[in-house]
Design a protein around this motif. Structure first.
Motif, short mmCIF file in Angstrom:
data_model
loop_
_atom_site.label_atom_id
_atom_site.label_comp_id
_atom_site.label_asym_id
_atom_site.label_seq_id
_atom_site.Cartn_x
_atom_site.Cartn_y
_atom_site.Cartn_z
N ASN A 44 22.36 42.09 40.31
CA ASN A 44 23.09 42.70 39.28
C ASN A 44 23.44 41.26 38.42
OD1 ASN A 44 25.14 42.97 37.24
ND2 ASN A 44 25.77 44.71 38.51
N TYR A 46 25.37 40.14 36.47
CA TYR A 46 26.92 39.72 36.40
C TYR A 46 27.46 38.90 37.67
CZ TYR A 46 27.33 42.43 32.00
OH TYR A 46 27.24 43.07 30.81
N GLU A 47 26.63 39.34 38.63
CA GLU A 47 27.30 38.70 39.88
C GLU A 47 26.93 37.32 40.11
OE1 GLU A 47 26.56 42.83 42.51
OE2 GLU A 47 25.25 41.03 42.85
N TRP A 353 31.71 45.01 33.29
CA TRP A 353 31.23 43.57 33.53
C TRP A 353 32.01 42.76 34.65
CZ3 TRP A 353 34.05 39.16 32.60
CH2 TRP A 353 35.41 39.36 31.78
N TYR A 356 31.86 43.77 38.04
CA TYR A 356 30.66 43.24 38.83
C TYR A 356 30.85 41.74 38.85
CZ TYR A 356 28.31 47.74 37.64
OH TYR A 356 28.07 49.13 37.83
N GLN A 357 31.46 41.03 37.94
CA GLN A 357 31.52 39.66 37.89
C GLN A 357 32.58 39.21 38.89
OE1 GLN A 357 30.41 37.03 35.19
NE2 GLN A 357 30.48 36.09 37.17
#
Length: 483
Positions: A44, A46-47, A353, A356-357
């Protein structure tokens, strides 16, 4: 909260210890998920992951050691907030490195550390507490404690909401099907399995316990009593799960999560019971007793802690932090209810986001909406140049299609069990050749092993049927690779 801090740190250390036994297999380019495959298939954008800096096992080992050091600091309560932040960063980084071995307990452990950043769980029973007077009160209320309590409630309420299949809500056959899965069946499950009516009763009890028990967390009167009931019931609940189903660290993580709910009267009672033993042990260590009071929870307040005077504008920072935390609580509730509530309230993708972040994303679909029915066991069938068949899953024994007594015992640990479960799904078919090649490479590293011409990853599929019916195992070749 201090007890929960120590329990969470201990679980992090245990998790690192178990994961370290598969350092090369799960976290390096020589394993089942090389970095280029991770970025291409399971990443992903955002990770983040510090563990992605290198595919070498030496680098991974150093990162594991650093994470263990931070967890020890958290356990001792040394620079507690900093150690909490660093432990959370390393845990998120590690989980992001290989999502194919993740299970529900990982989400909970990650969230306990996340909310722990804002909790005063280093105020007592910690190195930081040495030289400080005892707190004026052992009751604490803030947006962080609200977030923690809500998080615990969401784990159970949301898994109940997601269990909407008839086997949970009406038929009462969910535990029967769960114990029909030889991949996770423990000895206690074997004892329970013949008693169908008891399993049906336990299914309904499980469903309504998860759905209704969290109400006790929000009753404004008799808080100590109701929270004690909540903790005792869920401790018993997870002990039952651990004895019947192979769930890895899931039940241990849940134990740790409940520690913060123990009220002060319960801890005072425990201290009265354990205090004499603690003092005797301290006497053997010579001189430790003089340092012990700063690490333990006093029964009575001996001094009042008065914070230093602050400038008038400084009060805005705590207010801002509380406001942000309440917004995060709302965000977390929305994330959990997404997919359960009406579609028009679904969280839009641009809003995801943050989840995920910072990995506040979570899903509590344990055996939901229905129990997995495609049971079976693996045979890693190596076809040697001499014409013999070797099972690499059983240390090179001759291939046998007879069902083993304990399929669960074939898995080295729950990480491999989860990996094997994900390996079955058609959407994850991209995983298959990398595991096949990894097993081939390991086999040929030993010069005593005969060379293989071909390796087949075989799954002996045995579908779970109602009323104790037994299906005929079907041989399915999931992947083949030539040497």
């Amino acid at each position: 909260m201090a007890l929960m801090r120590m329990a969470v740190a201990a679980v992090v250390l245990l998790d690192l210890g178990i994961r370290s036994t598969d350092l090369e297999a799960h976290y390096t380019n020589l394993g089942v998920l090389p970095l280029h495959v991770l970025f291409e298939r399971a990443w992903n954008p955002y990770e983040f992951s510090i563990h992605n800096m290198s595919g070498l096992w030496q680098v991974q080992a150093l990162l594991f050691l650093a994470a263990a050091g931070f967890a020890v600091g958290l356990l001792l309560g040394w620079r507690t907030r900093l150690m909490t932040v660093l432990s959370w960063v390393m845990l998120v980084s590690l989980q992001n490195r290989n999502p194919m071995i993740a299970q529900g307990g990982d989400d909970l452990l990650r969230m306990l550390l996340f909310w722990g950043i804002f909790l005063p769980w280093g105020r007592v029973w910690s190195k930081d507490a040495e030289g400080q007077p005892a707190p004026a009160s052992y009751t604490h209320f803030s947006a962080a404690t609200v977030a923690y309590v809500v998080q615990i409630a969401l784990v159970y309420v949301c898994t109940a909401f997601l269990k909407n299949a008839p086997e949970w809500t009406t038929e009462g056959t969910a535990i029967y099907y769960a114990l029909s899965l030889d991949q996770v069946l423990m000895p206690g499950g074997r004892l329970l399995y013949p008693h169908f009516e008891l399993m049906r009763w336990l299914t309904h009890l499980t469903y309504y316990t998860e759905l209704l028990l969290p109400v006790l967390l929000f009753i404004p009167v008799g808080t100590a009593f109701f929270r004690t009931v909540f903790v005792v019931v869920l401790f018993s609940f997870h002990i039952g799960i651990s004895l019947t189903l192979f769930v890895g660290l899931f039940f241990v993580i849940n134990f740790a999560s409940l520690m913060g709910l123990l009220p002060a009267p319960v801890l005072n009672w425990l201290e009265r019971k354990l205090g004499p033993a603690t003092q005797r042990c301290a006497g053997y260590l010579g001189g430790l007793r003089q340092r012990l009071p700063a690490w333990q929870l006093p029964l009575q307040v001996q001094a009042t802690w008065r914070p230093r005077a602050r400038k008038p504008g400084y009060a805005l920072l705590p207010m801002l932090r509380e406001t942000v935390l309440y917004v995060l609580v709302g965000y977390t509730i929305w994330w959990n209810l997404d997919g359960i509530i009406a579609p028009k309230y679904t969280m839009s993708e641009p809003l995801r986001w943050f989840g995920y972040q910072f990995r506040t994303d979570q899903h509590w679909g344990m055996f939901a909406p229905a129990v997995f029915k495609d049971d079976g066991w693996y045979i890693i069938e190596g076809n040697a140049a001499n014409g013999r068949l070797y099972d690499l899953y059983r240390n090179g024994r001759p291939v046998s299609y007879e069902k083993p007594y304990s399929v669960m015992a074939l898995h080295k640990n729950d990480r491999w069990r989860k990996y094997s479960e994900n390996y079955l799904f058609v959407d994850n078919s991209w995983m298959r050749p990398y595991y096949c090649n990894y097993m081939l490479r390991l086999w040929h590293l030993n010069p005593r092993n005969p060379p293989l011409k071909r390796l087949d990853v075989v799954y002996m599929k045995e579908v779970s049927l109602p009323n104790y019916q037994v299906s005929e195992p079907k041989r399915e070749v999931l992947c083949s690779c030539e040497y």
